[in-house]
Motif scaffolding. Sequence first.
Motif, short mmCIF file in Angstrom:
data_model
loop_
_atom_site.label_atom_id
_atom_site.label_comp_id
_atom_site.label_asym_id
_atom_site.label_seq_id
_atom_site.Cartn_x
_atom_site.Cartn_y
_atom_site.Cartn_z
N MET A 1 0.82 -1.22 0.00
CA MET A 1 0.00 0.00 0.00
C MET A 1 0.85 1.26 0.00
O MET A 1 0.53 2.24 -0.66
N PHE A 2 1.95 1.28 0.75
CA PHE A 2 2.79 2.47 0.84
C PHE A 2 3.83 2.46 -0.28
O PHE A 2 5.03 2.54 -0.05
N LEU A 3 3.33 2.34 -1.50
CA LEU A 3 4.16 2.27 -2.70
C LEU A 3 3.53 3.12 -3.80
O LEU A 3 2.32 3.32 -3.82
N GLY A 4 4.36 3.57 -4.74
CA GLY A 4 3.83 4.28 -5.89
C GLY A 4 3.29 5.66 -5.55
O GLY A 4 3.86 6.38 -4.72
N LEU A 5 2.19 6.03 -6.18
CA LEU A 5 1.62 7.36 -5.99
C LEU A 5 0.52 7.34 -4.93
O LEU A 5 -0.51 6.68 -5.10
N SER A 6 0.75 8.06 -3.84
CA SER A 6 -0.28 8.29 -2.83
C SER A 6 -0.77 9.72 -2.99
O SER A 6 -0.02 10.67 -2.78
N ALA A 7 -2.01 9.85 -3.43
CA ALA A 7 -2.58 11.16 -3.79
C ALA A 7 -3.32 11.77 -2.61
O ALA A 7 -4.18 11.11 -2.02
N PHE A 8 -3.00 13.01 -2.28
CA PHE A 8 -3.56 13.69 -1.11
C PHE A 8 -4.52 14.79 -1.54
O PHE A 8 -4.10 15.86 -1.97
N PRO A 9 -5.83 14.54 -1.44
CA PRO A 9 -6.81 15.53 -1.88
C PRO A 9 -7.04 16.62 -0.84
O PRO A 9 -6.80 16.43 0.36
N LEU A 10 -7.54 17.73 -1.31
CA LEU A 10 -8.05 18.79 -0.43
C LEU A 10 -9.27 18.27 0.34
O LEU A 10 -9.95 17.35 -0.11
N THR A 11 -9.54 18.92 1.47
CA THR A 11 -10.84 18.77 2.13
C THR A 11 -11.56 20.11 1.98
O THR A 11 -11.38 21.02 2.79
N PRO A 12 -12.34 20.29 0.92
CA PRO A 12 -12.97 21.59 0.69
C PRO A 12 -13.99 21.93 1.77
O PRO A 12 -14.77 21.07 2.19
N MET A 13 -13.94 23.19 2.21
CA MET A 13 -14.84 23.61 3.29
C MET A 13 -14.98 25.12 3.28
O MET A 13 -14.17 25.84 2.68
N GLU B 1 -10.31 25.59 -7.37
CA GLU B 1 -11.41 26.54 -7.59
C GLU B 1 -11.51 26.95 -9.05
O GLU B 1 -12.61 26.97 -9.63
N ILE B 2 -10.36 27.26 -9.66
CA ILE B 2 -10.37 27.74 -11.05
C ILE B 2 -10.90 26.67 -11.99
O ILE B 2 -11.65 26.96 -12.94
N THR B 3 -10.55 25.41 -11.75
CA THR B 3 -10.99 24.32 -12.62
C THR B 3 -12.39 23.81 -12.29
O THR B 3 -12.89 22.89 -12.95
N GLY B 4 -13.02 24.40 -11.28
CA GLY B 4 -14.39 24.03 -10.95
C GLY B 4 -14.52 22.75 -10.15
O GLY B 4 -15.64 22.25 -9.96
N ARG B 5 -13.40 22.22 -9.64
CA ARG B 5 -13.48 21.00 -8.81
C ARG B 5 -14.12 21.30 -7.46
O ARG B 5 -14.75 20.42 -6.86
N VAL B 6 -13.93 22.52 -6.97
CA VAL B 6 -14.49 22.94 -5.69
C VAL B 6 -15.04 24.35 -5.85
O VAL B 6 -14.71 25.06 -6.80
N SER B 7 -15.85 24.76 -4.89
CA SER B 7 -16.38 26.11 -4.88
C SER B 7 -15.45 27.02 -4.08
O SER B 7 -14.61 26.57 -3.30
N HIS B 8 -15.64 28.33 -4.28
CA HIS B 8 -14.91 29.33 -3.49
C HIS B 8 -15.83 29.83 -2.39
O HIS B 8 -17.00 30.13 -2.65
N PRO B 9 -15.33 29.90 -1.13
CA PRO B 9 -14.00 29.52 -0.65
C PRO B 9 -13.93 28.03 -0.34
O PRO B 9 -14.95 27.39 -0.09
#
Length: 298
Positions: free
Chosen positions: A1-13, A263-271
Motif C-alpha cells: 500500500m505504501f508504494l507508488g503514488l499516494s494522492a492527497f486531496p483537499l478537504t474543501p470547506m 477553484e479555477i478548474t471548478g473542482r471545488v467552490s470558493h471559498p
Amino acid sequence: MFLGLSAFPLTPMDEQGLDERAFIRLVEHLAEASVDSIGALGSTGSYAYLNPEERARVARLAVESAAGRVPVIIGIGALRTRDVLIHADNAQQAGASGVLLAPMSYQSLTDEEVFDLYETVGRSLSVPLCVYDNPGTTHFAFSDALHGRIAQLPSVRSIKIPPVAGDLDTTRARVERLRALIPAEVTIGISGDPLAATGLNAGCDAWYSVLGGLFPKTALAITRAAQAGDTNAAQAKSQALEPLWALYRDYGGSLRVIATMAEITGRVSHPCLPLPLKTLQGSARERVAKVIEQLGLK
C-alpha cells in the motif's frame, strides 16, 4: 500500500462546514485514475483545522468514495495523544487501510516524547502506520537515529520524508542512510512535489503527493516512469512542470496554489479553505490560471 503514488486531496470547506459533495468528487476522481493510495486528512486536507466529528466524517466519506478500489490512508495527527487515539479509532472504524501520523506540537517535543507517541498509538492499531516527517508544519526534525528506532515498532510500515535539497546523488545518499536503519518491510516515501521525481529516482518507494490529489494523471506519469527505471523521462516530466513549481515557491508552498487551482478548474467552490487561510486572488490568481492553461492540467 505504501508504494507508488499516494494522492492527497483537499478537504474543501467554508465556515459553515465541509463541502461533502466536492470532497466525494475529488476522491472518486482519484480512484478512477487508479492512484496507488489516497491520503485523506493530510496537510493538504487541512486536518489540523477540523474537529473530531468532521474528521471522522471525512474518513468515512473517503473510504466510501474510494469504494474499495484504492486503499485509503487517514491522517490522525493531533496535539494530544488522547486525541490521536480517538482519530485512530475513528479511522479504523471507517475502514481505513492505513493511518498517517505527524508529531504535532505547540510546545517543542523531545525525541523521547515523539517515540512514546508512536509506541502508544501503535499499540491501538490494527492497520499499518506511516510516520509523517513534516518539519515545515510540525517544527519537529526527526534524526535518522529516531527514524530507525520508530521504524522498529510493529505497526510502522512507511516513512514520509520531506524533500531532500541537492542533486540525485545527494538524495540517493540520504535514502540509503535511512534505509540502512529501518526494517526491509518499511518503505520510504518522498513528499515535496518539485523534488519528487528526484526522490523516486533515488530509490524512494512512494510519492506522497499534493499534485496527485488534484491532477493524478500528471503525477502518475512521473511515478510510473520512475518505477519503470526511466529516470530521464521522470525527471523531464517533472521539469516540464517548472511553472507550477515556481508558483509553489512564490506563494508559500503547495496548499494555496492547489486550492486555487481546484477553484479555477471548478473542482471545488470558493471559498474552499478554512479561515484564516485563503486561496490566491488578483494577479496571483490570474497567474495560476495561465499556468493551468500552459501546462494543460486537467
